[in-house]
Design a protein around this motif. Structure first.
Motif, PDB file in Angstrom:
ATOM      1  N   ALA A  18       0.862  -1.187   0.000  1.00  0.00           N
ATOM      2  CA  ALA A  18       0.000   0.000   0.000  1.00  0.00           C
ATOM      3  C   ALA A  18       0.894   1.231   0.000  1.00  0.00           C
ATOM      4  CB  ALA A  18      -0.920   0.022   1.214  1.00  0.00           C
ATOM      5  N   GLY A  19       0.485   2.250  -0.718  1.00  0.00           N
ATOM      6  CA  GLY A  19       1.231   3.506  -0.758  1.00  0.00           C
ATOM      7  C   GLY A  19       1.285   4.175   0.606  1.00  0.00           C
ATOM      8  N   VAL A  20       0.229   3.996   1.387  1.00  0.00           N
ATOM      9  CA  VAL A  20       0.173   4.485   2.765  1.00  0.00           C
ATOM     10  C   VAL A  20      -0.056   3.238   3.622  1.00  0.00           C
ATOM     11  CG1 VAL A  20      -0.968   6.038   4.384  1.00  0.00           C
ATOM     12  CG2 VAL A  20      -0.813   6.667   1.963  1.00  0.00           C
ATOM     13  N   PRO A  21       1.027   2.588   4.065  1.00  0.00           N
ATOM     14  CA  PRO A  21       0.903   1.299   4.744  1.00  0.00           C
ATOM     15  C   PRO A  21       0.372   1.398   6.167  1.00  0.00           C
ATOM     16  CG  PRO A  21       3.189   1.975   4.683  1.00  0.00           C
ATOM     17  CD  PRO A  21       2.416   2.998   3.900  1.00  0.00           C
ATOM     18  N   HIS A  22      -0.333   0.345   6.565  1.00  0.00           N
ATOM     19  CA  HIS A  22      -0.859   0.211   7.933  1.00  0.00           C
ATOM     20  C   HIS A  22      -0.569  -1.219   8.382  1.00  0.00           C
ATOM     21  CE1 HIS A  22      -2.866   4.087   7.842  1.00  0.00           C
ATOM     22  NE2 HIS A  22      -3.291   3.789   6.637  1.00  0.00           N
ATOM     23  N   TYR A  23       0.653  -1.411   8.870  1.00  0.00           N
ATOM     24  CA  TYR A  23       1.070  -2.726   9.350  1.00  0.00           C
ATOM     25  C   TYR A  23       0.230  -3.116  10.564  1.00  0.00           C
ATOM     26  CZ  TYR A  23       4.095  -6.436  11.059  1.00  0.00           C
ATOM     27  OH  TYR A  23       4.580  -7.648  11.501  1.00  0.00           O
ATOM     28  N   PRO A  24      -0.242  -4.355  10.651  1.00  0.00           N
ATOM     29  CA  PRO A  24       0.148  -5.565   9.931  1.00  0.00           C
ATOM     30  C   PRO A  24      -0.696  -5.871   8.694  1.00  0.00           C
ATOM     31  CG  PRO A  24      -1.216  -6.205  11.766  1.00  0.00           C
ATOM     32  CD  PRO A  24      -1.101  -4.687  11.816  1.00  0.00           C
ATOM     33  N   ASP A  25      -1.621  -4.981   8.335  1.00  0.00           N
ATOM     34  CA  ASP A  25      -2.497  -5.268   7.192  1.00  0.00           C
ATOM     35  C   ASP A  25      -1.842  -4.998   5.842  1.00  0.00           C
ATOM     36  OD1 ASP A  25      -4.654  -5.997   8.900  1.00  0.00           O
ATOM     37  OD2 ASP A  25      -5.041  -3.869   9.237  1.00  0.00           O
ATOM     38  N   THR A  26      -1.036  -3.942   5.760  1.00  0.00           N
ATOM     39  CA  THR A  26      -0.372  -3.581   4.508  1.00  0.00           C
ATOM     40  C   THR A  26       1.035  -3.065   4.807  1.00  0.00           C
ATOM     41  OG1 THR A  26      -1.289  -1.336   4.589  1.00  0.00           O
ATOM     42  CG2 THR A  26      -2.533  -2.985   3.317  1.00  0.00           C
ATOM     43  N   LEU A  27       1.894  -3.092   3.792  1.00  0.00           N
ATOM     44  CA  LEU A  27       3.264  -2.588   3.908  1.00  0.00           C
ATOM     45  C   LEU A  27       3.675  -1.907   2.606  1.00  0.00           C
ATOM     46  CD1 LEU A  27       5.008  -5.646   5.617  1.00  0.00           C
ATOM     47  CD2 LEU A  27       4.802  -3.358   6.593  1.00  0.00           C
ATOM     48  N   MET A 105      18.709 -14.165  -0.613  1.00  0.00           N
ATOM     49  CA  MET A 105      17.516 -13.794  -1.368  1.00  0.00           C
ATOM     50  C   MET A 105      17.040 -12.451  -0.826  1.00  0.00           C
ATOM     51  SD  MET A 105      15.582 -17.470  -1.786  1.00  0.00           S
ATOM     52  CE  MET A 105      14.420 -16.907  -3.038  1.00  0.00           C
ATOM     53  N   ILE A 106      16.088 -11.844  -1.519  1.00  0.00           N
ATOM     54  CA  ILE A 106      15.601 -10.523  -1.107  1.00  0.00           C
ATOM     55  C   ILE A 106      14.107 -10.588  -0.823  1.00  0.00           C
ATOM     56  CG2 ILE A 106      15.284  -8.111  -1.784  1.00  0.00           C
ATOM     57  CD1 ILE A 106      17.843  -8.357  -3.437  1.00  0.00           C
ATOM     58  N   LEU A 107      13.755 -10.231   0.414  1.00  0.00           N
ATOM     59  CA  LEU A 107      12.363 -10.093   0.838  1.00  0.00           C
ATOM     60  C   LEU A 107      11.959  -8.661   0.529  1.00  0.00           C
ATOM     61  CD1 LEU A 107      10.111 -11.617   2.548  1.00  0.00           C
ATOM     62  CD2 LEU A 107      10.988 -10.300   4.489  1.00  0.00           C
ATOM     63  N   HIS A 108      10.917  -8.486  -0.280  1.00  0.00           N
ATOM     64  CA  HIS A 108      10.537  -7.128  -0.658  1.00  0.00           C
ATOM     65  C   HIS A 108       9.043  -7.046  -0.944  1.00  0.00           C
ATOM     66  CE1 HIS A 108      10.519  -7.723  -5.213  1.00  0.00           C
ATOM     67  NE2 HIS A 108      10.951  -8.871  -4.747  1.00  0.00           N
ATOM     68  N   CYS A 109       8.549  -5.818  -0.935  1.00  0.00           N
ATOM     69  CA  CYS A 109       7.134  -5.554  -1.157  1.00  0.00           C
ATOM     70  C   CYS A 109       7.034  -4.547  -2.291  1.00  0.00           C
ATOM     71  CB  CYS A 109       6.508  -5.004   0.126  1.00  0.00           C
ATOM     72  SG  CYS A 109       4.716  -4.896   0.079  1.00  0.00           S
ATOM     73  N   GLN A 110       6.773  -5.070  -3.474  1.00  0.00           N
ATOM     74  CA  GLN A 110       6.762  -4.233  -4.666  1.00  0.00           C
ATOM     75  C   GLN A 110       5.373  -3.659  -4.915  1.00  0.00           C
ATOM     76  OE1 GLN A 110       8.073  -6.305  -8.155  1.00  0.00           O
ATOM     77  NE2 GLN A 110       8.706  -4.440  -9.150  1.00  0.00           N
ATOM     78  N   GLN A 111       5.347  -2.429  -5.403  1.00  0.00           N
ATOM     79  CA  GLN A 111       4.087  -1.759  -5.708  1.00  0.00           C
ATOM     80  C   GLN A 111       3.202  -2.651  -6.576  1.00  0.00           C
ATOM     81  OE1 GLN A 111       4.573   2.202  -7.227  1.00  0.00           O
ATOM     82  NE2 GLN A 111       2.482   2.317  -7.950  1.00  0.00           N
ATOM     83  N   GLY A 112       1.924  -2.741  -6.193  1.00  0.00           N
ATOM     84  CA  GLY A 112       0.970  -3.539  -6.946  1.00  0.00           C
ATOM     85  C   GLY A 112       1.028  -5.019  -6.633  1.00  0.00           C
ATOM     86  N   SER A 113       1.827  -5.397  -5.646  1.00  0.00           N
ATOM     87  CA  SER A 113       1.980  -6.818  -5.325  1.00  0.00           C
ATOM     88  C   SER A 113       1.902  -6.989  -3.806  1.00  0.00           C
ATOM     89  CB  SER A 113       3.326  -7.318  -5.887  1.00  0.00           C
ATOM     90  OG  SER A 113       3.428  -8.713  -5.748  1.00  0.00           O
ATOM     91  N   ASP A 114       2.642  -7.948  -3.318  1.00  0.00           N
ATOM     92  CA  ASP A 114       2.688  -8.188  -1.880  1.00  0.00           C
ATOM     93  C   ASP A 114       4.119  -8.549  -1.492  1.00  0.00           C
ATOM     94  OD1 ASP A 114       3.026 -10.794  -2.799  1.00  0.00           O
ATOM     95  OD2 ASP A 114       1.076 -11.486  -2.142  1.00  0.00           O
ATOM     96  N   VAL A 115       4.340  -8.839  -0.228  1.00  0.00           N
ATOM     97  CA  VAL A 115       5.672  -9.212   0.227  1.00  0.00           C
ATOM     98  C   VAL A 115       5.983 -10.606  -0.295  1.00  0.00           C
ATOM     99  CG1 VAL A 115       7.153  -9.667   2.216  1.00  0.00           C
ATOM    100  CG2 VAL A 115       5.473  -7.804   2.322  1.00  0.00           C
TER     101      VAL A 115
END
Length: 143
Positions: A18-27, A105-115
């Motif tokens: 999410a562009g405006v994240p609210h962890y733990p629901d979005t990042l 490896m790389i753990l990442h959260c790309q725009q339009g996707s998920d972690v």
């Protein structure tokens, strides 16, 4: 020396971007790094000053390693090192190093996707030709 749980990264997999994240629901990518460093290693980094990660110019201004206590990695990357990822001249994405039996490896959260967890080859296939590794100055005691 603090030992990380062997599968520490799995709790973040699948959390949507999410562009405006609210962890733990979005990042967002930066918030994933900030949250994981805090939860896994007790390292507090400043909140990333980007009101909305959808605004690329704000992300480019904010993605500066020195603003968050990071220094270039000398040697091989390890768990919780931050990969600053770029296309051409722009660094516009970050992720975390995860040590696996098959290498880093790389753990990442790309725009339009998920972690998700990607190999370096997969990261390059996504268009990130530049991978710069940094370690938080308080993370030298991790293994």
């Amino acid at each position: 020396m603090k030992k990380l749980p062997s599968r520490w990264h799995e709790k973040y997999l699948g959390i949507p971007w999410a562009g405006v994240p609210h962890y733990p629901d979005t990042l967002s990518c930066g918030e994933l790094c900030r949250v994981a460093l805090k939860e896994q290693a007790g390292i507090d980094t400043p909140i990333i000053q980007v009101p909305d990660a959808m605004v690329l110019k704000d992300c480019l201004k904010a993605l500066k390693p020195e603003l968050y206590g990071f220094e270039p990695v000398e040697g091989e990357p390890q768990n919780l090192d931050v990969a600053w990822l770029g296309r051409r001249l722009m660094i516009d994405h970050v992720g975390l190093g995860v040590e696996t039996p098959n290498g880093i490896m790389i753990l990442h959260c790309q725009q339009g996707s998920d972690v998700h967890l990607d190999t370096l080859a997969q990261i390059r296939a996504l268009g990130y030709s530049k991978v710069l590794w940094y370690r938080h100055r308080e993370a030298s005691c991790l293994k």
